[in-house]
Design an enzyme around this catalytic site. Structure first.
Site, PDB file in Angstrom:
ATOM      1  N   VAL A   1       0.885  -1.398  -0.129  1.00 24.15           N
ATOM      2  CA  VAL A   1       0.145   0.032  -0.105  1.00 24.15           C
ATOM      3  C   VAL A   1       0.797   1.251  -0.264  1.00 24.15           C
ATOM      4  CG1 VAL A   1      -2.188   1.109   0.989  1.00 24.15           C
ATOM      5  CG2 VAL A   1      -1.797  -1.129   1.143  1.00 24.15           C
ATOM      6  N   CYS A   2       2.006   1.189   0.752  1.00 26.82           N
ATOM      7  CA  CYS A   2       2.826   2.231   0.817  1.00 26.82           C
ATOM      8  C   CYS A   2       3.718   2.471  -0.523  1.00 26.82           C
ATOM      9  CB  CYS A   2       3.964   2.142   1.924  1.00 26.82           C
ATOM     10  SG  CYS A   2       3.051   2.322   3.524  1.00 26.82           S
ATOM     11  N   GLY A   3       3.936   1.434  -0.966  1.00 26.38           N
ATOM     12  CA  GLY A   3       4.607   1.602  -2.508  1.00 26.38           C
ATOM     13  C   GLY A   3       3.572   2.210  -3.628  1.00 26.38           C
TER      14      GLY A   3
END
Length: 170
Positions: A61-63
């Site tokens: 999700v962060c990527g």
């Protein structure tokens, strides 16, 4: 065999969501941006800043979230805004992550003392030991004009940020 156990009654079940509200002066900070390199919020006075607190480098999700902000960077720049990512990961982890995603904005390390800057914005989850997925749009005078916290498993996208940046110009 792994068994999931329930938390004892009275323990907090979810991350706090009491991030700093619009109209609040943004706490200044200075954090490592690389080996021997530091950035402070005050360096960006006179222009909007998009602070992106996120849980951890290398999570899917962060990527996806940071890759999206990299894609819409030209839109942020139309408003004169500088995005800045902040997590509790170390500078070497940030460097590898930023290189892998070809990120064109700084990632700052809120590593030691762990989460101190995120805590000052109400964006740290002590139970998980990482930042919440929290966004802040700060105007050129250093005042928070928009803030939002998303569940850690949800990419908040860029629409809210772009709407907040648009409102700074009206």
């Amino acid at each position: 065999m792994f068994r999931r156990t329930k938390k004892p009654h009275g323990m907090r079940q979810s991350a706090p969501t009491s991030i700093l509200a619009p109209g609040t002066p943004a706490p200044d900070f200075e954090l490592p941006a690389g080996l021997g390199e530091r950035l402070s919020l005050r360096e960006f006075r006179g222009q909007p800043v998009v602070l992106v607190f996120y849980p951890a480098d290398w999570s899917s999700v962060c990527g996806d979230q940071l890759s999206l902000y990299n894609e819409v960077l030209p839109l942020f720049k139309e408003y004169g805004a500088q995005p800045i990512g902040i997590s509790v990961d170390g500078i070497w982890c940030h460097q590898a992550f930023a290189e892998k995603l070809n990120l064109q904005f700084p990632l700052l390390s809120d590593f030691e003392p762990k989460g101190a800057v995120a805590r000052s914005y109400g964006a740290y989850d002590p139970e998980k030991g990482e930042n919440q997925r929290a966004l802040f749009v700060i105007d050129g005078e250093g005042t928070i004009r928009w803030s939002y916290v998303s569940p850690s498993s949800v990419n908040p996208g860029a629409e809210g940020i772009l709407g907040a940046l648009e409102s700074l110009t009206t």
